[in-house]
Structure formats: structure tokens, C-alpha cells
Design a protein around this motif. Structure first.
Motif, PDB file in Angstrom:
ATOM      1  N   UNK B  58       1.730  -1.691   3.012  1.00 28.47           N
ATOM      2  CA  UNK B  58       0.600  -1.647   2.091  1.00 28.47           C
ATOM      3  C   UNK B  58      -0.210  -2.924   2.130  1.00 28.47           C
ATOM      4  N   UNK B  61      -2.437  -2.484   5.009  1.00 29.75           N
ATOM      5  CA  UNK B  61      -3.546  -1.590   4.662  1.00 29.75           C
ATOM      6  C   UNK B  61      -4.616  -2.310   3.874  1.00 29.75           C
ATOM      7  N   UNK B  62      -4.159  -3.110   2.902  1.00 32.61           N
ATOM      8  CA  UNK B  62      -5.114  -3.770   2.027  1.00 32.61           C
ATOM      9  C   UNK B  62      -5.987  -4.749   2.827  1.00 32.61           C
ATOM     10  N   UNK B  66      -7.526  -0.067   4.939  1.00 37.60           N
ATOM     11  CA  UNK B  66      -6.903   1.236   5.142  1.00 37.60           C
ATOM     12  C   UNK B  66      -7.222   1.874   6.492  1.00 37.60           C
TER      13      UNK B  66
END
Lengths: 229, 122
Positions: B58, B61-62, B66
Motif C-alpha cells: 500500500x 501504491x500511495x 495506484x
């Protein structure tokens, strides 16, 4: 009259067996339909594959359903998609829609191929099956959200998903999006082909939905410890 | 010895039911017969697995807004972690069926149903 009555007293087995809700004994094994599994020579089999073959020689095997074939054109993923799109048991219609969709994709791609300049021709993918698989892969979410109760409140917790669940979510999103969010007068195969072509290049509403799911999971990453698996 | 204990217990129960010494202690509305099943115990919750992998993914992704293709290494690591955790869970659940010389409740119920308590003589 006496003859007919004595005819009824013979040992009788029913001519029709109810199979709709019946289940095979778990002892039965699944049938292997693909030709590649049988073409392999003895030397190339690993130990577990040899064990599997010996087991299959001894155990009874379930009858194959009407959907599975050993032909080169049958694809289990496409069969699953057809089954998910089917309404009221009308599989013929669902199959026709999917075949029209694939034909439509091929037409559009071949059109693009002929209109493209010489350098760009190799990049255009014309095989509708690879486009379908690529689109499905792009639509599969990596993590999902589960509603878990802790201390009286419900939290959306990010959890890893199994492969089947991810594939199911991707297919369901594609079908719902095509059914609901498109223009009323376009036919289903047209909507599906547009959506699949967009998804194969990571555009479109289904990809947006997947990214929203990822963003929600990222926003709730603090609750990841609430899982108990 | 177990037979003796059983007989003494039956005598105690019949004394509690009888009206010889004043009011009876027990007034059962159903017959005093053991059930052919055992209650299920609450499953102990284990810790969450692969939390570090999820947080790493995550974070990637950040950072990259994304985009999936950039974070392929973290995604692969996450999937491998999930597979390992599943395999480990399968192995341990097979081995830890015996919890401290006690049968798990599902097995106990299965055995009791196979050899049920006789309620009638016929």
C-alpha cells in the motif's frame, strides 16, 4: 387383466432417476478433459503426477458435464464468464452474445491493424481471447475489504483474496457495468466489446472501480490487524 | 470402579428426585438422559498474517498513485506470502487436532452420533 397385474409384480427399477439435486460420492474424482495432460510421455511426469495417474486407474471418475470439451476452442474462463452472464438458464443466448463479442473485438482490432502505420502494426493484438484474458487480469483486485466487527463497531478491513474470488469479482464488475452504465440502445455484445477493449489497456469504468477498491483498502490499512486468519 | 461410581451416582440422583425426605431437590421437566452431542467451543483468534506485506504494497501504491505496473515486485511478494500463510494454516490445523488430550468437539459429536445413547429397549 390377470396378465397385466402379474406384470406389475416383477422386480422394478425406475426408468427415470432424479439427478437434479444429487451429489456424487466424494470418492469420485474429477475428469481430466485436456488433451495436453495425456500427450505427455512417461519420462516427463513428476512423482505426484505419476501418483495421480495410478489413483485414476483405481478410483471411479465423475461424468463430464456438457460444458467441458477437449476441443482447442473451449476455454474454462470463457465458460465461467458465459455462466455468469446467463439469465434464466438461457445459455444459448449467453454463448451467442460472447461469440458476437469476440467477433466484434476481432473486427475492431483488425480494422485498427490495417489503418495503423507500418511500424505500429506488430503492437496491435488481434486475438480476442488474449484481449479477454488481459482485460480480466487488469480488472482483478489485489486486496479486498471484509466487514469485521470489533468492540461493537464494524470496520472495513483489507484482506487478501483467493484467486477464485478475484476472478469472480472481476467478471461480476464487467457484467454489471455493461448492464447498467451504458446507453440503453446498445446491444450487450457491443457494450462488452467496448468495455473489454478499454480494460485491456487499463482504461474504463471497471478499472476505475478496481482502483477505488484499492484506495479504500489503502485508506483502511490501519485496521489490517483486525484480521484473525 | 467405574461401574461402582455409576451405581452410586444413580442412587444419589434417585434420592434427589424422591419425596421421602421432604421436597424433592430435582424436578426435571425432561428425562435425565445425556445428549448425543457436545457443545462447540469458541475458536481462539490467531494473529493476522502478511500485515507487513500489505503495508509495503500500500505504501508503494500511495507513492505511485495506484499505478499497478510499477509495484509488480511488491505484489508478487504479497501473493507468495499469502500462499505460504495458507499452506502453513493447512499444516497446523491438521496437526493441532488434539488440544491437550481432549478431542475437538466436532470429532466428539461424530463419535457420539455413531454410538448413541439408548433411550428405548427395543
Amino acid at each position: 387383466m390377470a396378465a397385466s397385474i402379474s406384470g406389475l409384480l416383477k422386480p422394478w427399477t425406475p426408468r427415470v432417476f432424479l439427478v437434479r439435486w444429487s451429489r456424487y460420492n466424494p470418492y469420485y474424482l474429477e475428469p481430466e478433459v485436456r488433451k495436453e495432460a495425456y500427450i505427455k510421455p512417461e519420462a516427463e511426469l513428476s512423482a505426484e503426477e505419476k501418483e495421480q495417474r495410478e489413483l485414476k486407474a483405481l478410483r471411479p471418475i465423475k461424468a463430464a458435464t456438457n460444458d467441458v470439451t477437449s476441443s482447442v476452442f473451449s476455454d474454462p474462463v470463457i465458460s465461467k464468464f458465459v455462466g455468469m452472464m446467463m439469465l434464466d438458464g438461457n445459455k444459448i443466448l449467453a454463448n451467442e452474445i460472447i461469440s458476437k463479442t469476440l467477433e466484434n473485438i476481432k473486427r475492431k482490432q483488425v480494422d485498427k491493424y490495417h489503418k495503423a502505420p507500418e511500424g505500429k502494426k506488430e503492437e496491435i493484438e488481434c486475438n480476442p481471447y488474449t484481449i479477454f484474458h488481459q482485460a480480466l487480469e487488469n480488472c482483478k483486485p489485489v486486496v479486498g475489504l471484509a466487514s469485521i466487527q470489533k468492540g461493537g463497531k464494524f470496520y472495513q478491513v483489507p484482506i487478501p483474496l483467493s484467486d477464485d474470488r478475484r476472478r469472480h469479482l472481476a467478471m461480476k464488475w464487467i457484467i454489471t457495468e455493461c448492464r447498467e452504465n451504458k446507453h440503453r440502445r446498445t446491444l450487450m455484445y457491443e457494450k462488452l466489446s467496448q468495455e473489454l477493449l478499454a480494460a485491456s489497456v487499463r482504461e474504463g469504468n471497471v478499472i476505475k472501480k478496481k482502483l477505488e477498491m484499492h484506495k479504500m483498502a489503502e485508506a483502511n490499512r490501519a485496521y489490517a490487524h483486525y484480521r484473525w486468519a | 470402579m467405574a461401574a461402582q461410581r455409576g451405581v452410586l451416582f444413580q442412587e444419589k440422583v434417585s434420592r434427589m428426585l424422591s419425596k421421602q425426605h421432604g421436597r424433592p431437590v430435582l424436578k426435571p421437566n425432561k428425562p435425565l438422559v445425556l445428549k448425543d452431542e457436545v457443545a462447540n467451543r469458541r475458536v481462539k483468534r490467531g494473529g493476522a498474517s502478511c500485515v507487513t506485506e500489505i503495508s509495503v504494497l500500500m505504501a508503494c501504491w500511495k507513492q505511485n498513485s495506484f499505478v499497478e505496473s510499477v509495484c509488480s515486485a511488491e505484489t508478487k511478494a504479497f501473493y507468495s506470502c499469502v500462499d505460504e500463510a495458507q499452506a502453513a494454516k493447512k499444516n497446523t490445523s491438521e496437526l493441532s487436532a488434539m488440544q491437550g488430550e481432549r478431542l475437538p468437539p466436532k470429532q466428539a459429536t461424530l463419535l457420539l452420533k455413531r454410538f448413541p445413547n439408548l433411550r428405548t429397549e427395543i
